[in-house]
Structure formats: C-alpha cells, structure tokens
Design a protein around this motif. Structure first.
Motif, PDB file in Angstrom:
ATOM      1  N   ASP A   1      -2.872  -0.207  -5.839  1.00 11.98           N
ATOM      2  CA  ASP A   1      -3.624   0.988  -6.533  1.00 11.98           C
ATOM      3  C   ASP A   1      -2.588   1.885  -7.315  1.00 11.98           C
TER       4      ASP A   1
ATOM      5  N   ARG B   1      -3.697  16.706   0.251  1.00 13.09           N
ATOM      6  CA  ARG B   1      -2.714  17.399   0.959  1.00 13.09           C
ATOM      7  C   ARG B   1      -1.024  17.077   0.414  1.00 13.09           C
TER       8      ARG B   1
ATOM      9  N   ILE C   1     -10.568   0.761   1.163  1.00 16.69           N
ATOM     10  CA  ILE C   1      -9.079  -0.297   1.110  1.00 16.69           C
ATOM     11  C   ILE C   1      -8.840  -0.164  -0.249  1.00 16.69           C
ATOM     12  N   GLY C   2      -7.602  -0.156  -0.460  1.00 14.97           N
ATOM     13  CA  GLY C   2      -6.969   0.252  -1.816  1.00 14.97           C
ATOM     14  C   GLY C   2      -7.753   1.527  -2.200  1.00 14.97           C
ATOM     15  N   PHE C   3      -8.136   1.435  -3.233  1.00 17.27           N
ATOM     16  CA  PHE C   3      -9.146   2.802  -3.695  1.00 17.27           C
ATOM     17  C   PHE C   3     -10.758   2.304  -3.891  1.00 17.27           C
TER      18      PHE C   3
ATOM     19  N   ALA D   1       0.881  -1.215   0.174  1.00 17.86           N
ATOM     20  CA  ALA D   1      -0.136   0.044   0.024  1.00 17.86           C
ATOM     21  C   ALA D   1       0.866   1.253  -0.124  1.00 17.86           C
ATOM     22  N   THR D   2       0.247   2.576  -0.364  1.00 19.42           N
ATOM     23  CA  THR D   2       1.229   3.618  -0.231  1.00 19.42           C
ATOM     24  C   THR D   2       0.259   4.746   0.910  1.00 19.42           C
ATOM     25  N   GLY D   3       0.565   5.829   0.835  1.00 20.77           N
ATOM     26  CA  GLY D   3       0.041   6.605   1.894  1.00 20.77           C
ATOM     27  C   GLY D   3       1.053   7.124   3.083  1.00 20.77           C
ATOM     28  N   SER D   4       0.541   7.635   4.017  1.00 18.67           N
ATOM     29  CA  SER D   4       1.511   8.095   5.122  1.00 18.67           C
ATOM     30  C   SER D   4       1.878   6.762   6.045  1.00 18.67           C
ATOM     31  N   THR D   5       0.552   6.022   6.209  1.00 21.56           N
ATOM     32  CA  THR D   5       0.431   5.082   7.258  1.00 21.56           C
ATOM     33  C   THR D   5       1.689   3.852   7.076  1.00 21.56           C
ATOM     34  N   PRO D   6       1.938   3.352   5.712  1.00 24.64           N
ATOM     35  CA  PRO D   6       3.073   2.553   5.569  1.00 24.64           C
ATOM     36  C   PRO D   6       4.430   2.870   5.531  1.00 24.64           C
TER      37      PRO D   6
ATOM     38  N   LEU E   1      -5.991   2.130   6.002  1.00 24.11           N
ATOM     39  CA  LEU E   1      -7.553   2.434   6.036  1.00 24.11           C
ATOM     40  C   LEU E   1      -7.893   3.899   5.780  1.00 24.11           C
ATOM     41  N   GLY E   2      -8.688   4.013   4.800  1.00 19.10           N
ATOM     42  CA  GLY E   2      -9.357   5.295   4.473  1.00 19.10           C
ATOM     43  C   GLY E   2     -10.269   5.737   5.562  1.00 19.10           C
TER      44      GLY E   2
ATOM     45  N   TYR F   1       2.210   6.600  -7.604  1.00 20.73           N
ATOM     46  CA  TYR F   1       2.459   5.769  -6.329  1.00 20.73           C
ATOM     47  C   TYR F   1       3.745   4.726  -6.729  1.00 20.73           C
TER      48      TYR F   1
HETATM   49  C1  F6R Z   1      -2.929   3.682  -0.840  1.00 21.35           C
HETATM   50  C2  F6R Z   1      -4.339   2.912  -0.619  1.00 21.35           C
HETATM   51  C3  F6R Z   1      -5.214   3.791   0.623  1.00 21.35           C
HETATM   52  C4  F6R Z   1      -4.509   4.218   1.658  1.00 21.35           C
HETATM   53  C5  F6R Z   1      -5.420   4.923   2.337  1.00 21.35           C
HETATM   54  C6  F6R Z   1      -5.071   5.358   3.822  1.00 21.35           C
HETATM   55  O1  F6R Z   1      -2.356   2.518  -1.501  1.00 21.35           O
HETATM   56  O2  F6R Z   1      -4.495   1.897  -1.031  1.00 21.35           O
HETATM   57  O3  F6R Z   1      -6.323   2.852   0.841  1.00 21.35           O
HETATM   58  O4  F6R Z   1      -4.129   2.935   2.544  1.00 21.35           O
HETATM   59  O5  F6R Z   1      -6.123   6.000   1.732  1.00 21.35           O
HETATM   60  O6  F6R Z   1      -3.869   6.637   3.678  1.00 21.35           O
HETATM   61  P1  F6R Z   1      -3.101   6.905   4.735  1.00 21.35           P
HETATM   62  O7  F6R Z   1      -1.949   5.998   5.023  1.00 21.35           O
HETATM   63  O8  F6R Z   1      -2.393   8.171   4.057  1.00 21.35           O
HETATM   64  O9  F6R Z   1      -4.063   7.689   5.648  1.00 21.35           O
END
Ligand code: F6R
Length: 237
Positions: free
Chosen positions: A67, A166, A138-140, A35-40, A132-133, A80
């Motif tokens: 995604d 952001r 999950i994913g998009f 996955a991408t995003g801030s969490t990982p 987690l959004g 990504y």
């Molecule tokens: C990213 C993805 C999304 C993110 C979710 C949380 O590849 O699949 O589901 O995991 O948007 O994003 P963050 O971690 O930035 O809060």
C-alpha cells in the motif's frame, strides 16, 4: 495456519528474516510482497544484516508493497516508498526497477488498475509479508461490508488515522486516503507470513486466528488461506 510463538521482538524479526531468506535462496527471482509500519522494521534490519554477511542475494528479487498513502510523493519522508528505501532497499543489492509500490500521486483508479495488472504480469506474489492492524486491517483493507478483490483506493478509518498519526508531527498532516492491494490480491499469494508484536494486538490476533470470518475484521479471512505462517510474541496470545 502455522503458528510460531516467540519470546521477543528480536526473535520474531530473526525468524521472519530467516523464512524470507530461505524463500529467496529457493527461488532467487522471488516475487516478495512487503509491508511497512513498526512491526517489520526489525525484519528488514535482519535482512540487511544477512545481506551484508552474504547469506542472501536480492539481485533478482522483485518486490511489491501492499500500500501507499494517496497524495504523498515518493520523496515525502512519510511515504511508504521513502520508508522502504530507507529501511531496506538502499542497503541491499536489489535493482530499484524491481521494487514496486503504488504511486500516491497518480489518478487513484488508474494507478490501482495498473498495480493489479503489474502483479499479474510478475506472475503473482510468491510470499506476502503482513502486519496486523488493531482493527484487523491487512494492507489498508479496513473493516467493510465486503472484501475488496483487487487493488483499490480507500478512505482510512479513524482508528487507523489515530494509530498511524504517531509518525506525523500533526494528526492533520496524515493523509485520509490510501491505495492498497485488495484482500483478493493478498489471498492469491502462494504463501503468507503474518508478524504480530505488542500486547495491544492481543484481541486482533485472537480474532485473526479463531474469530468468525467476516469482512468487518479483514484479517480473519487468512483462516481460509492454505499456507499462512504467523510469527507472534508470546505475550500477544
Ligand atoms: C502497512 C500495512 C498495515 C500495517 C498495520 C500494522 O504497509 O499494510 O496493514 O501492517 O497497520 O502496523 P504496525 O506494524 O505499525 O503496527
């Protein structure tokens, strides 16, 4: 679901990297969903550090990302592919040919079919890392009337556009569409690791763990998977 409460982002990242490292040591040619995003980000930093210490070897690992934004080239700093290269792949001994992310520039339907077929040809996903959004995506896989089975193109919701913009200089530059593994693709993974950080995710985590299972809160479907580990900071509960 196995739920692990931790006290900090660092501890979450450490535990997630440990679990991923153990799976790679058990099966060196692991098919690892990412996955991408801030969490990982912290998890990837820990994996890089573990690699540098000789604790994990990525030479045979295959990766498939969840995604990609539609319309962005792999070189775009917002793509990504760029995120994964700079956060992880460029710093470990993975074969770039073994790293897979949907191509945001190809015909959407054809690329999604190709990507789903690719995952099948790899033998499916052994371990899928998820963030987690806020809206339960999950994913998009955005809230919807039904679960998407396969990799597919999506229109991003306003909530996701606001949350992810952001990272863009201007909200107008943020792509409105993406290609994502389906909920079905994710649910077929042998094992799932969900990491959750930040008080803003409290309601989303609650719905994920114990809310009704329904496609307008996609992460709730994880309650039906036989092997999910959730690592979340204590203040998200
Ligand atoms: C990213 C993805 C999304 C993110 C979710 C949380 O590849 O699949 O589901 O995991 O948007 O994003 P963050 O971690 O930035 O809060």
């Amino acid at each position: 679901m196995k739920i692990i409460r931790v006290n900090s982002y660092e501890e979450m990242s450490r535990k997630a990297a440990d679990l991923i490292g153990e799976e790679i040591n058990r099966k060196p040619d692991l098919v690892l969903g990412l996955a991408t995003g801030s969490t990982p980000k912290g998890t990837y930093a820990q994996l890089v550090s573990d690699y540098e210490k000789g604790k994990v070897d990525f030479s045979l690992v295959r990766t498939v990302n969840l995604d990609e934004y539609a319309g962005l080239s792999p070189e775009s700093p917002h793509s990504y592919r760029y995120f994964m290269n700079t956060q992880l792949f460029d710093h470990i001994n993975i074969d770039p040919a073994n790293t897979h992310i949907p191509d945001g520039l190809s015909d959407e339907e054809e690329e999604c079919a190709r990507y789903e077929q690719l995952i099948t040809s790899l033998g499916g996903i052994d371990l899928q890392l998820l963030g987690l959004g806020h809206n339960g995506h999950i994913g998009f896989n955005e809230p919807a009337d039904e679960y998407a089975r396969y990799t597919h193109p999506v229109e991003l919701t306003e909530s996701t556009i606001q949350a992810n913009s952001r990272l863009f200089e201007n909200v107008r530059d943020m792509p409105r569409r993406a290609l994502t593994m389906g909920v079905g693709t994710i649910m077929q993974a042998e094992r799932i690791l969900l990491i959750v950080s930040g008080e803003g995710k409290r309601e989303a985590l609650k719905q994920t763990l114990s809310g009704p299972i329904r496609p307008d809160f996609p992460a709730s479907v994880l309650q039906l998977h036989r092997d999910v580990t959730v690592i979340a900071e204590a203040d998200v509960f």
